[in-house]
Scaffold this motif. Sequence first.
Motif, short mmCIF file in Angstrom:
data_model
loop_
_atom_site.label_atom_id
_atom_site.label_comp_id
_atom_site.label_asym_id
_atom_site.label_seq_id
_atom_site.Cartn_x
_atom_site.Cartn_y
_atom_site.Cartn_z
N ARG A 29 0.83 -1.21 0.00
CA ARG A 29 0.00 0.00 0.00
C ARG A 29 0.86 1.26 0.00
O ARG A 29 0.54 2.23 -0.69
CB ARG A 29 -0.94 -0.01 1.21
CG ARG A 29 -2.06 -1.04 1.07
CD ARG A 29 -2.92 -1.14 2.31
NE ARG A 29 -3.60 0.10 2.61
CZ ARG A 29 -4.17 0.37 3.78
NH1 ARG A 29 -4.15 -0.55 4.73
NH2 ARG A 29 -4.79 1.51 3.99
N GLU A 32 2.20 1.76 -3.53
CA GLU A 32 1.17 2.30 -4.42
C GLU A 32 1.00 3.81 -4.21
O GLU A 32 0.90 4.57 -5.18
CB GLU A 32 -0.17 1.59 -4.18
CG GLU A 32 -0.21 0.17 -4.68
CD GLU A 32 -1.49 -0.54 -4.28
OE1 GLU A 32 -2.45 0.11 -3.83
OE2 GLU A 32 -1.52 -1.78 -4.43
N GLU A 33 0.94 4.24 -2.96
CA GLU A 33 0.76 5.66 -2.67
C GLU A 33 1.98 6.48 -3.09
O GLU A 33 1.85 7.60 -3.58
CB GLU A 33 0.46 5.88 -1.18
CG GLU A 33 -0.89 5.34 -0.76
CD GLU A 33 -2.03 5.91 -1.60
OE1 GLU A 33 -2.17 7.14 -1.67
OE2 GLU A 33 -2.78 5.10 -2.19
N ARG A 36 1.84 6.85 -6.83
CA ARG A 36 0.81 7.84 -7.21
C ARG A 36 1.27 9.26 -6.95
O ARG A 36 0.66 10.21 -7.41
CB ARG A 36 -0.47 7.61 -6.39
CG ARG A 36 -1.47 6.73 -7.01
CD ARG A 36 -2.83 6.69 -6.31
NE ARG A 36 -2.90 7.13 -4.95
CZ ARG A 36 -3.54 8.24 -4.53
NH1 ARG A 36 -4.14 9.02 -5.37
NH2 ARG A 36 -3.57 8.55 -3.25
N ALA A 38 1.40 10.49 -3.82
CA ALA A 38 0.67 10.96 -2.63
C ALA A 38 1.60 11.08 -1.41
O ALA A 38 1.24 11.74 -0.44
CB ALA A 38 -0.48 10.02 -2.31
N TYR A 44 7.97 8.46 2.71
CA TYR A 44 7.88 7.08 2.23
C TYR A 44 8.95 6.21 2.89
O TYR A 44 8.65 5.14 3.42
CB TYR A 44 8.01 7.05 0.71
CG TYR A 44 8.20 5.69 0.12
CD1 TYR A 44 7.14 4.77 0.09
CD2 TYR A 44 9.42 5.30 -0.43
CE1 TYR A 44 7.31 3.51 -0.46
CE2 TYR A 44 9.59 4.04 -0.98
CZ TYR A 44 8.53 3.15 -1.00
OH TYR A 44 8.70 1.90 -1.53
N LEU A 67 -2.30 6.31 5.43
CA LEU A 67 -2.72 5.73 4.15
C LEU A 67 -4.21 5.91 3.94
O LEU A 67 -4.98 6.00 4.90
CB LEU A 67 -2.38 4.23 4.12
CG LEU A 67 -0.91 3.87 4.11
CD1 LEU A 67 -0.73 2.37 4.33
CD2 LEU A 67 -0.26 4.31 2.82
#
Length: 123
Positions: A29, A32-33, A36, A38, A44, A67
């Motif tokens: 997850r 993925e963020e 993107r 985000a 991160y 998240l």
Amino acid sequence: MDNLPISSKYRSRPLEPLSDGEREELAGRLNEEFARGAIDTDDYRAMLDRVFAAHTLGEVAEVVAALPAKDTFAVPAVIETGTVAPGELLPAKRPGNKGAVLMAAGLGTGIAVAILLLVLILL
């Protein structure tokens, strides 16, 4: 962590061990963020380090709170199979037990005849 509901396992069971599967799911997850855009690079890395260093659910609660919420509902089987489009109704089913219907009709006729005979006798 305040945006996690009290029913969240990360808040309600913070001392429960973090499984390897859960760790991998959280890392996925996060990936993925990050992909993107985000999450910035520093956040991160810090969150990923926290996930892999954690031993309990409570230690990753802040990461989970950062998240987006994860869907936890299942798609109804009728939607997955595609037998009926959303919003459409299934056709009505006919009763499968014709014998019961005939027996009820015969019983009703028998009662009517018995009442008629009783009325004739009393007259």
